[in-house]
Motif scaffolding. Structure first.
Motif, PDB file in Angstrom:
ATOM      1  N   PHE A   1       0.489  19.314 -28.000  1.00 31.34           N
ATOM      2  CA  PHE A   1      -0.458  19.087 -26.905  1.00 31.34           C
ATOM      3  C   PHE A   1      -0.434  20.251 -25.914  1.00 31.34           C
ATOM      4  O   PHE A   1      -1.472  20.637 -25.374  1.00 31.34           O
ATOM      5  CB  PHE A   1      -0.134  17.776 -26.186  1.00 31.34           C
ATOM      6  CG  PHE A   1      -0.408  16.556 -27.008  1.00 31.34           C
ATOM      7  CD1 PHE A   1      -1.708  16.120 -27.217  1.00 31.34           C
ATOM      8  CD2 PHE A   1       0.627  15.845 -27.593  1.00 31.34           C
ATOM      9  CE1 PHE A   1      -1.971  14.995 -27.985  1.00 31.34           C
ATOM     10  CE2 PHE A   1       0.378  14.720 -28.357  1.00 31.34           C
ATOM     11  CZ  PHE A   1      -0.923  14.291 -28.558  1.00 31.34           C
ATOM     12  N   LYS A   2       0.755  20.808 -25.689  1.00 33.99           N
ATOM     13  CA  LYS A   2       0.851  21.952 -24.779  1.00 33.99           C
ATOM     14  C   LYS A   2       0.141  23.175 -25.349  1.00 33.99           C
ATOM     15  O   LYS A   2      -0.381  24.008 -24.608  1.00 33.99           O
ATOM     16  CB  LYS A   2       2.324  22.278 -24.511  1.00 33.99           C
ATOM     17  CG  LYS A   2       3.068  21.185 -23.756  1.00 33.99           C
ATOM     18  CD  LYS A   2       4.548  21.513 -23.620  1.00 33.99           C
ATOM     19  CE  LYS A   2       5.313  20.394 -22.930  1.00 33.99           C
ATOM     20  NZ  LYS A   2       6.768  20.678 -22.857  1.00 33.99           N
ATOM     21  N   THR A   3       0.114  23.279 -26.675  1.00 33.01           N
ATOM     22  CA  THR A   3      -0.496  24.431 -27.338  1.00 33.01           C
ATOM     23  C   THR A   3      -1.991  24.230 -27.579  1.00 33.01           C
ATOM     24  O   THR A   3      -2.802  25.117 -27.285  1.00 33.01           O
ATOM     25  CB  THR A   3       0.198  24.693 -28.695  1.00 33.01           C
ATOM     26  OG1 THR A   3       1.593  24.908 -28.472  1.00 33.01           O
ATOM     27  CG2 THR A   3      -0.400  25.905 -29.386  1.00 33.01           C
ATOM     28  N   ILE A   4      -2.355  23.070 -28.111  1.00 31.66           N
ATOM     29  CA  ILE A   4      -3.734  22.808 -28.537  1.00 31.66           C
ATOM     30  C   ILE A   4      -4.579  22.244 -27.402  1.00 31.66           C
ATOM     31  O   ILE A   4      -5.786  22.454 -27.335  1.00 31.66           O
ATOM     32  CB  ILE A   4      -3.741  21.824 -29.735  1.00 31.66           C
ATOM     33  CG1 ILE A   4      -2.895  22.366 -30.890  1.00 31.66           C
ATOM     34  CG2 ILE A   4      -5.168  21.537 -30.207  1.00 31.66           C
ATOM     35  CD1 ILE A   4      -3.375  23.675 -31.462  1.00 31.66           C
ATOM     36  N   GLY A   5      -3.931  21.508 -26.487  1.00 31.42           N
ATOM     37  CA  GLY A   5      -4.652  20.804 -25.436  1.00 31.42           C
ATOM     38  C   GLY A   5      -4.681  19.311 -25.720  1.00 31.42           C
ATOM     39  O   GLY A   5      -4.120  18.837 -26.714  1.00 31.42           O
ATOM     40  N   LEU A   6      -5.339  18.568 -24.865  1.00 26.22           N
ATOM     41  CA  LEU A   6      -5.416  17.117 -25.000  1.00 26.22           C
ATOM     42  C   LEU A   6      -6.618  16.723 -25.857  1.00 26.22           C
ATOM     43  O   LEU A   6      -7.309  17.574 -26.416  1.00 26.22           O
ATOM     44  CB  LEU A   6      -5.497  16.483 -23.611  1.00 26.22           C
ATOM     45  CG  LEU A   6      -4.300  16.760 -22.681  1.00 26.22           C
ATOM     46  CD1 LEU A   6      -4.582  16.227 -21.291  1.00 26.22           C
ATOM     47  CD2 LEU A   6      -3.016  16.155 -23.236  1.00 26.22           C
ATOM     48  N   PHE A   7      -6.869  15.415 -25.961  1.00 30.88           N
ATOM     49  CA  PHE A   7      -8.028  14.943 -26.711  1.00 30.88           C
ATOM     50  C   PHE A   7      -9.318  15.296 -25.975  1.00 30.88           C
ATOM     51  O   PHE A   7      -9.369  15.285 -24.739  1.00 30.88           O
ATOM     52  CB  PHE A   7      -7.954  13.428 -26.913  1.00 30.88           C
ATOM     53  CG  PHE A   7      -6.860  12.992 -27.840  1.00 30.88           C
ATOM     54  CD1 PHE A   7      -6.742  13.535 -29.108  1.00 30.88           C
ATOM     55  CD2 PHE A   7      -5.943  12.034 -27.448  1.00 30.88           C
ATOM     56  CE1 PHE A   7      -5.730  13.138 -29.973  1.00 30.88           C
ATOM     57  CE2 PHE A   7      -4.928  11.621 -28.301  1.00 30.88           C
ATOM     58  CZ  PHE A   7      -4.823  12.179 -29.562  1.00 30.88           C
ATOM     59  N   ASP A   8     -10.344  15.593 -26.729  1.00 31.05           N
ATOM     60  CA  ASP A   8     -11.656  15.913 -26.172  1.00 31.05           C
ATOM     61  C   ASP A   8     -12.329  14.610 -25.742  1.00 31.05           C
ATOM     62  O   ASP A   8     -12.669  13.767 -26.573  1.00 31.05           O
ATOM     63  CB  ASP A   8     -12.498  16.633 -27.227  1.00 31.05           C
ATOM     64  CG  ASP A   8     -13.840  17.111 -26.688  1.00 31.05           C
ATOM     65  OD1 ASP A   8     -14.276  16.625 -25.626  1.00 31.05           O
ATOM     66  OD2 ASP A   8     -14.467  17.954 -27.353  1.00 31.05           O
TER      67      ASP A   8
ATOM     68  N   GLY B   1      -5.438   7.489 -35.392  1.00 29.84           N
ATOM     69  CA  GLY B   1      -4.909   7.187 -34.066  1.00 29.84           C
ATOM     70  C   GLY B   1      -4.281   5.816 -33.962  1.00 29.84           C
ATOM     71  O   GLY B   1      -3.689   5.476 -32.932  1.00 29.84           O
ATOM     72  N   THR B   2      -4.369   5.018 -35.026  1.00 29.85           N
ATOM     73  CA  THR B   2      -3.731   3.695 -35.046  1.00 29.85           C
ATOM     74  C   THR B   2      -2.224   3.813 -34.877  1.00 29.85           C
ATOM     75  O   THR B   2      -1.595   3.020 -34.167  1.00 29.85           O
ATOM     76  CB  THR B   2      -4.054   2.973 -36.370  1.00 29.85           C
ATOM     77  OG1 THR B   2      -5.472   2.858 -36.503  1.00 29.85           O
ATOM     78  CG2 THR B   2      -3.417   1.595 -36.426  1.00 29.85           C
TER      79      THR B   2
ATOM     80  N   VAL C   1      -9.411  11.958 -32.432  1.00 32.13           N
ATOM     81  CA  VAL C   1      -8.187  12.322 -33.155  1.00 32.13           C
ATOM     82  C   VAL C   1      -8.516  13.288 -34.294  1.00 32.13           C
ATOM     83  O   VAL C   1      -7.786  14.254 -34.530  1.00 32.13           O
ATOM     84  CB  VAL C   1      -7.463  11.070 -33.684  1.00 32.13           C
ATOM     85  CG1 VAL C   1      -6.209  11.469 -34.445  1.00 32.13           C
ATOM     86  CG2 VAL C   1      -7.104  10.133 -32.535  1.00 32.13           C
ATOM     87  N   ALA C   2      -9.628  13.043 -34.989  1.00 34.76           N
ATOM     88  CA  ALA C   2     -10.075  13.973 -36.029  1.00 34.76           C
ATOM     89  C   ALA C   2     -10.356  15.345 -35.420  1.00 34.76           C
ATOM     90  O   ALA C   2     -10.018  16.386 -36.003  1.00 34.76           O
ATOM     91  CB  ALA C   2     -11.319  13.431 -36.724  1.00 34.76           C
ATOM     92  N   ASP C   3     -10.969  15.354 -34.249  1.00 35.60           N
ATOM     93  CA  ASP C   3     -11.241  16.603 -33.525  1.00 35.60           C
ATOM     94  C   ASP C   3      -9.941  17.319 -33.180  1.00 35.60           C
ATOM     95  O   ASP C   3      -9.791  18.532 -33.395  1.00 35.60           O
ATOM     96  CB  ASP C   3     -12.029  16.273 -32.254  1.00 35.60           C
ATOM     97  CG  ASP C   3     -12.248  17.463 -31.340  1.00 35.60           C
ATOM     98  OD1 ASP C   3     -11.268  17.934 -30.724  1.00 35.60           O
ATOM     99  OD2 ASP C   3     -13.395  17.913 -31.217  1.00 35.60           O
TER     100      ASP C   3
END
Length: 293
Positions: A170-177, A160-161, A186-188
């Motif tokens: 993001f539209k497909t997978i979603g946002l960060f948990d 994430g750096t 970011v690994a998630d």
């Protein structure tokens, strides 16, 4: 592509403004800068808000962590029509020519969902991160060597750096948990990309561009991390394992409990009591399922 650059600020206004100044030197790539202030102190806010004309400022009333702060910026960028989202730490720098390599790869290779540069130490030029490894299995969860110096290669996750993603991801997978708050999100996210399957579209790839370079000032980041960062890295591994490797919990939990207790013992012997407390607290909260801040 219409690029949004998202920078999170939390009590580090000088670093954020210096980072913005480095981006303002870019002349060829159209972009907009979004700064998310994670409820910094009054003094830090005042100095940041005074420069608001130079970027899009998003004011958070709470400290939402890295995951929550990024999500605020990503949602704003997507709502404004950006189709390339670049996350950049305020203590990291990337030159326009290196960013252009990332952007060109995203444009020319539609199967790439996320791409990042190789990250070097800003002070020593030592290679810090050439791609991430599965944090459920690896204690050192980043590559310290370039897997393929000549061509773009796939990795488990991109740091994430300096992290460039296609807006459609993001539209497909979603946002960060936001369960992670700080570290692991970011690994998630990249693990969810790897796991995503849909009959009507090809699989997104998570990649590193070996010719693209960014630098990270560890002296700055370490000043803001300390035991709190240790706590989240310990705790959040259990969140990640519980989410993605539930069937392996009988194997992975004992391994990580042992590894983390060893970390606690070493820090105690080195008279780093705050680190010891952070590790033990992280183990406890990881096992009982505490999430968020």
């Amino acid at each position: 592509m219409n690029t949004a650059i998202i920078i999170i600020n939390w009590n580090a206004t000088d670093d954020t403004l210096t980072c913005i100044e480095s981006i303002k030197k870019w002349i060829a790539i159209p972009h907009q800068i979004y700064v998310v202030d994670n409820n910094s102190t009054h003094e830090e806010k005042e100095r940041l808000f005074a420069q608001e004309k130079n970027f899009n400022l998003l004011k958070n009333k709470i400290n939402a962590g890295f995951s929550g702060g990024c999500n605020i910026g990503i949602k704003a960028a997507l709502n404004n029509g950006h189709d390339a989202i670049f996350l950049l730490n305020n203590d990291a720098r990337i030159q326009e020519k290196d960013f252009n390599l990332l952007l060109e790869a995203l444009i020319s290779k539609p199967d790439i969902g996320v791409i990042g540069p190789v990250i070097y130490d800003a002070n020593t030029n030592a290679l810090l991160n050439a791609g991430g490894k599965n944090i459920g299995w690896h204690y050192i969860s980043h590559w310290r060597h370039i897997a393929d110096p000549q061509d773009i290669y796939e990795v488990d996750y991109v740091s994430g750096t300096a992290f460039l993603a296609r807006g459609d991801v993001f539209k497909t997978i979603g946002l960060f948990d936001e369960s992670y708050f700080f570290s692991g999100e970011v690994a998630d996210f990249c693990k969810r990309i790897h796991n995503y399957r849909h009959p009507s579209r090809s699989h997104f790839k998570v990649t590193i561009h070996p010719q693209a370079k960014a630098v990270h000032d560890l002296h700055v980041s370490s000043a803001h991390r300390g035991p709190l960062y240790t706590y989240y890295t310990v705790r959040n591994r259990y969140i990640y394992i519980r989410k993605f490797f539930k069937v392996y919990i009988p194997i992975l939990y004992p391994f990580w409990i042992y590894r983390h207790f060893l970390h606690a013992a070493i820090s105690f012997m080195n008279k780093q009591k705050n680190v010891t407390k952070a590790v033990l607290k992280g183990i406890l909260h990881g096992l009982i399922g505490k999430v968020g801040r």
